[in-house]
Motif scaffolding. Structure first.
Motif, PDB file in Angstrom:
ATOM      1  N   SER A  67       0.783  -1.211   0.103  1.00 62.32           N
ATOM      2  CA  SER A  67      -0.023   0.198  -0.070  1.00 62.32           C
ATOM      3  C   SER A  67       0.697   1.305   0.016  1.00 62.32           C
ATOM      4  CB  SER A  67      -1.127   0.051   1.254  1.00 62.32           C
ATOM      5  OG  SER A  67      -1.892  -1.044   1.124  1.00 62.32           O
ATOM      6  N   LEU A 106       1.185   6.538  -6.836  1.00 63.49           N
ATOM      7  CA  LEU A 106       0.236   7.472  -7.314  1.00 63.49           C
ATOM      8  C   LEU A 106       0.401   9.049  -7.182  1.00 63.49           C
ATOM      9  CD1 LEU A 106      -2.849   7.724  -7.833  1.00 63.49           C
ATOM     10  CD2 LEU A 106      -3.598   7.140  -5.718  1.00 63.49           C
ATOM     11  N   PRO A 142      -5.711   1.961  -7.588  1.00 58.95           N
ATOM     12  CA  PRO A 142      -4.355   1.403  -7.004  1.00 58.95           C
ATOM     13  C   PRO A 142      -4.701   0.103  -6.710  1.00 58.95           C
ATOM     14  CG  PRO A 142      -5.627   2.864  -5.812  1.00 58.95           C
ATOM     15  CD  PRO A 142      -6.236   2.793  -6.954  1.00 58.95           C
ATOM     16  N   ILE A 186      -2.133   0.986 -10.933  1.00 60.22           N
ATOM     17  CA  ILE A 186      -1.114   1.268 -10.406  1.00 60.22           C
ATOM     18  C   ILE A 186      -0.817  -0.146  -9.413  1.00 60.22           C
ATOM     19  CG2 ILE A 186       0.406   2.520  -8.801  1.00 60.22           C
ATOM     20  CD1 ILE A 186      -1.525   4.802  -9.699  1.00 60.22           C
ATOM     21  N   ILE A 216       2.493   1.542  -3.535  1.00 61.85           N
ATOM     22  CA  ILE A 216       1.405   2.046  -4.589  1.00 61.85           C
ATOM     23  C   ILE A 216       0.940   3.623  -4.354  1.00 61.85           C
ATOM     24  CG2 ILE A 216      -0.979   1.419  -5.392  1.00 61.85           C
ATOM     25  CD1 ILE A 216      -0.140  -1.533  -4.478  1.00 61.85           C
ATOM     26  N   CYS A 217       0.652   3.882  -3.248  1.00 58.64           N
ATOM     27  CA  CYS A 217       0.337   5.242  -2.818  1.00 58.64           C
ATOM     28  C   CYS A 217       1.266   6.268  -3.309  1.00 58.64           C
ATOM     29  CB  CYS A 217      -0.133   5.378  -1.491  1.00 58.64           C
ATOM     30  SG  CYS A 217      -1.722   4.462  -0.999  1.00 58.64           S
TER      31      CYS A 217
END
Length: 183
Positions: free
Chosen positions: A26, A33, A149, A172, A29-30
């Motif tokens: 997480s 983003l 995401p 993503i 991925i964030c």
């Protein structure tokens, strides 16, 4: 595999990911983003409040606010529709046990829609939870960039799709940013 079977399969696989793996993915991925030009250009961003084994999106949401952008979150209404609410007034627990924003419904444009879902394919097809909330939302916001995401295990070879199913523009994962459709 039909939609119902794929939903069940992906939920089981995603639920089996260790919490530490979900957290570390997480974060990666964030971060990806937040680095996207599409994010940097956006001012009005609809995100979501994760639940269960979904990607943890709260850090992204906090960065949106820190960056001085407008954050909007979804709320399921009593009539079964999905509304867009500006972040800021507080939260309540909604029909599905998910934290939802309190406030007035926002009817304006959105630059970016960060969307949850269960399974996605490289053509941008999205399999949600079966209520059609985001398909209807995407129709209302045709000019918004739709980004998903997701964990690697949510990217499948083919998502069964029907005419009313709406696609996302960007996927993503921890390993890639896949721009699937021009916008």
């Amino acid at each position: 595999m039909d939609k119902k079977a794929l939903r069940k399969s992906i939920k089981q696989i995603r639920n089996s990911l260790p919490e530490s793996e979900r957290k570390s993915q997480s974060i990666l991925i964030c971060k990806k983003l937040l680095e996207l030009d599409e994010y940097k250009k956006a001012n009005k961003i609809l995100s979501f409040m994760n639940f269960g084994s979904e990607i943890e999106i709260e850090n992204f949401n906090q960065e949106v606010l820190k960056n001085g952008k407008k954050l909007y979150l979804p709320r399921v209404e009593k009539d079964g529709t999905l509304s867009v609410i500006e972040h800021g007034t507080g939260f309540s627990i909604g029909a599905f046990g998910i934290r939802e924003p309190i406030g007035e419904i926002y009817m304006g444009e959105l630059d970016l829609i960060v969307t949850p879902g269960l399974a996605f394919d490289r053509d941008g097809n999205r399999l949600g939870y079966g209520k059609g909330y985001y398909d209807k939302l995407f129709i209302q916001h045709t000019n918004s960039v739709k980004i998903a995401p997701i964990f690697d295990i949510q990217l499948v070879e083919k998502v069964p799709s029907e005419e009313h199913d709406m696609k996302v523009n960007i996927l993503i994962t921890k390993n890639e940013v896949l721009k699937v459709k021009k916008y």
